[in-house]
Design a protein around this motif. Structure first.
Motif, PDB file in Angstrom:
ATOM      1  N   MET A   1       0.836  -1.191   0.000  1.00  0.00           N
ATOM      2  CA  MET A   1       0.000   0.000   0.000  1.00  0.00           C
ATOM      3  C   MET A   1       0.873   1.243   0.000  1.00  0.00           C
ATOM      4  N   SER A   2       0.484   2.198  -0.749  1.00  0.00           N
ATOM      5  CA  SER A   2       1.153   3.483  -0.746  1.00  0.00           C
ATOM      6  C   SER A   2       0.063   4.530  -0.784  1.00  0.00           C
ATOM      7  N   GLY A   3       0.361   5.664  -1.293  1.00  0.00           N
ATOM      8  CA  GLY A   3      -0.653   6.692  -1.378  1.00  0.00           C
ATOM      9  C   GLY A   3      -0.205   7.948  -0.669  1.00  0.00           C
ATOM     10  N   PRO A   4      -1.121   8.925  -0.590  1.00  0.00           N
ATOM     11  CA  PRO A   4      -0.763  10.230  -0.035  1.00  0.00           C
ATOM     12  C   PRO A   4      -0.235  10.172   1.403  1.00  0.00           C
ATOM     13  N   LEU A   5      -0.831   9.341   2.258  1.00  0.00           N
ATOM     14  CA  LEU A   5      -0.376   9.271   3.649  1.00  0.00           C
ATOM     15  C   LEU A   5       1.058   8.760   3.721  1.00  0.00           C
ATOM     16  N   TYR A   6       1.330   7.668   3.035  1.00  0.00           N
ATOM     17  CA  TYR A   6       2.687   7.123   3.052  1.00  0.00           C
ATOM     18  C   TYR A   6       3.677   8.121   2.461  1.00  0.00           C
ATOM     19  N   GLU A   7       3.270   8.806   1.402  1.00  0.00           N
ATOM     20  CA  GLU A   7       4.170   9.788   0.790  1.00  0.00           C
ATOM     21  C   GLU A   7       4.481  10.925   1.767  1.00  0.00           C
ATOM     22  N   SER A   8       3.485  11.336   2.561  1.00  0.00           N
ATOM     23  CA  SER A   8       3.720  12.373   3.578  1.00  0.00           C
ATOM     24  C   SER A   8       4.695  11.868   4.643  1.00  0.00           C
ATOM     25  N   ILE A   9       4.539  10.623   5.037  1.00  0.00           N
ATOM     26  CA  ILE A   9       5.450  10.015   6.017  1.00  0.00           C
ATOM     27  C   ILE A   9       6.859   9.976   5.444  1.00  0.00           C
ATOM     28  N   TYR A  10       6.989   9.504   4.223  1.00  0.00           N
ATOM     29  CA  TYR A  10       8.309   9.398   3.601  1.00  0.00           C
ATOM     30  C   TYR A  10       8.960  10.771   3.426  1.00  0.00           C
ATOM     31  N   ARG A  11       8.155  11.767   3.071  1.00  0.00           N
ATOM     32  CA  ARG A  11       8.685  13.124   2.888  1.00  0.00           C
ATOM     33  C   ARG A  11       9.285  13.639   4.201  1.00  0.00           C
ATOM     34  N   LEU A  12       8.614  13.377   5.312  1.00  0.00           N
ATOM     35  CA  LEU A  12       9.132  13.817   6.609  1.00  0.00           C
ATOM     36  C   LEU A  12      10.395  13.045   6.990  1.00  0.00           C
ATOM     37  N   VAL A  13      10.383  11.736   6.819  1.00  0.00           N
ATOM     38  CA  VAL A  13      11.542  10.912   7.201  1.00  0.00           C
ATOM     39  C   VAL A  13      12.765  11.290   6.361  1.00  0.00           C
ATOM     40  N   ARG A  14      12.562  11.681   5.121  1.00  0.00           N
ATOM     41  CA  ARG A  14      13.687  12.118   4.287  1.00  0.00           C
ATOM     42  C   ARG A  14      14.375  13.363   4.856  1.00  0.00           C
ATOM     43  N   GLN A  15      13.691  14.117   5.701  1.00  0.00           N
ATOM     44  CA  GLN A  15      14.261  15.327   6.283  1.00  0.00           C
ATOM     45  C   GLN A  15      15.154  15.051   7.490  1.00  0.00           C
ATOM     46  N   VAL A  16      15.061  13.861   8.071  1.00  0.00           N
ATOM     47  CA  VAL A  16      15.858  13.548   9.262  1.00  0.00           C
ATOM     48  C   VAL A  16      17.326  13.477   8.847  1.00  0.00           C
ATOM     49  N   PRO A  17      18.166  14.317   9.453  1.00  0.00           N
ATOM     50  CA  PRO A  17      19.568  14.341   9.029  1.00  0.00           C
ATOM     51  C   PRO A  17      20.355  13.116   9.487  1.00  0.00           C
ATOM     52  N   PRO A  18      21.430  12.787   8.793  1.00  0.00           N
ATOM     53  CA  PRO A  18      22.294  11.692   9.236  1.00  0.00           C
ATOM     54  C   PRO A  18      22.755  11.935  10.672  1.00  0.00           C
ATOM     55  N   GLY A  19      22.814  10.861  11.445  1.00  0.00           N
ATOM     56  CA  GLY A  19      23.261  10.969  12.829  1.00  0.00           C
ATOM     57  C   GLY A  19      22.170  11.394  13.789  1.00  0.00           C
ATOM     58  N   LYS A  20      20.937  11.479  13.312  1.00  0.00           N
ATOM     59  CA  LYS A  20      19.799  11.852  14.151  1.00  0.00           C
ATOM     60  C   LYS A  20      18.698  10.814  14.003  1.00  0.00           C
ATOM     61  N   VAL A  21      17.807  10.748  14.989  1.00  0.00           N
ATOM     62  CA  VAL A  21      16.682   9.812  14.947  1.00  0.00           C
ATOM     63  C   VAL A  21      15.402  10.531  15.340  1.00  0.00           C
ATOM     64  N   VAL A  22      14.294   9.946  14.950  1.00  0.00           N
ATOM     65  CA  VAL A  22      12.958  10.426  15.280  1.00  0.00           C
ATOM     66  C   VAL A  22      12.133   9.187  15.628  1.00  0.00           C
ATOM     67  N   THR A  23      11.095   9.352  16.432  1.00  0.00           N
ATOM     68  CA  THR A  23      10.272   8.189  16.780  1.00  0.00           C
ATOM     69  C   THR A  23       9.097   8.037  15.823  1.00  0.00           C
ATOM     70  N   TYR A  24       8.555   6.829  15.813  1.00  0.00           N
ATOM     71  CA  TYR A  24       7.363   6.571  15.005  1.00  0.00           C
ATOM     72  C   TYR A  24       6.244   7.529  15.418  1.00  0.00           C
ATOM     73  N   GLY A  25       6.086   7.732  16.723  1.00  0.00           N
ATOM     74  CA  GLY A  25       5.038   8.616  17.228  1.00  0.00           C
ATOM     75  C   GLY A  25       5.236  10.062  16.833  1.00  0.00           C
ATOM     76  N   GLN A  26       6.474  10.525  16.853  1.00  0.00           N
ATOM     77  CA  GLN A  26       6.747  11.901  16.427  1.00  0.00           C
ATOM     78  C   GLN A  26       6.370  12.095  14.966  1.00  0.00           C
ATOM     79  N   VAL A  27       6.733  11.139  14.138  1.00  0.00           N
ATOM     80  CA  VAL A  27       6.378  11.223  12.716  1.00  0.00           C
ATOM     81  C   VAL A  27       4.862  11.254  12.573  1.00  0.00           C
ATOM     82  N   ALA A  28       4.165  10.389  13.313  1.00  0.00           N
ATOM     83  CA  ALA A  28       2.698  10.335  13.230  1.00  0.00           C
ATOM     84  C   ALA A  28       2.068  11.665  13.640  1.00  0.00           C
ATOM     85  N   ARG A  29       2.579  12.279  14.715  1.00  0.00           N
ATOM     86  CA  ARG A  29       2.016  13.552  15.170  1.00  0.00           C
ATOM     87  C   ARG A  29       2.244  14.669  14.161  1.00  0.00           C
ATOM     88  N   VAL A  30       3.406  14.684  13.555  1.00  0.00           N
ATOM     89  CA  VAL A  30       3.698  15.742  12.583  1.00  0.00           C
ATOM     90  C   VAL A  30       2.872  15.555  11.313  1.00  0.00           C
TER      91      VAL A  30
END
Length: 110
Positions: A1-30
């Protein structure tokens, strides 16, 4: 499955810089309109060549969530270590050192 929601998730995760992490929940809230579990499903649905740094998404306890029969977890740890992330003796990651948050306009801790 893909679609607009997954693309929004992927767009945000692509912004996380090398050497940094984000949580699943943080991504969901944003991103909004999804749960931490749905972010996990989006990461699991990634296919080769999609250029999403999935390894930078971890759980709220600062740990790598088990996946890929252990192989995926080992690969994730290796990729993060190659980016300079140092794991604590208990296997967790220090959010104060390695955590990343999008710009304040996108995310506010309530």
């Amino acid at each position: 499955m893909s679609g607009p929601l997954y693309e929004s998730i992927y767009r945000l995760v692509r912004q996380v810089p090398p050497g940094k992490v984000v949580t699943y929940g943080q991504v969901a809230r944003v991103v909004g309109g999804c749960s931490a579990r749905m972010v996990g499903f989006a990461m699991a649905a990634l296919q080769e060549g999609m250029n999403v740094p999935w390894q930078r998404v971890i759980n709220a306890k600062g740990r790598i969530s088990p996946h890929g029969f252990g192989y995926g977890s080992a690969l994730q740890k290796q990729l993060l270590e190659e980016e300079g992330i140092i794991f604590r003796p208990d296997g967790s990651i220090d959010f104060d050192v390695y955590g990343w948050l999008p710009a304040e306009s996108f995310y506010r801790e309530e």
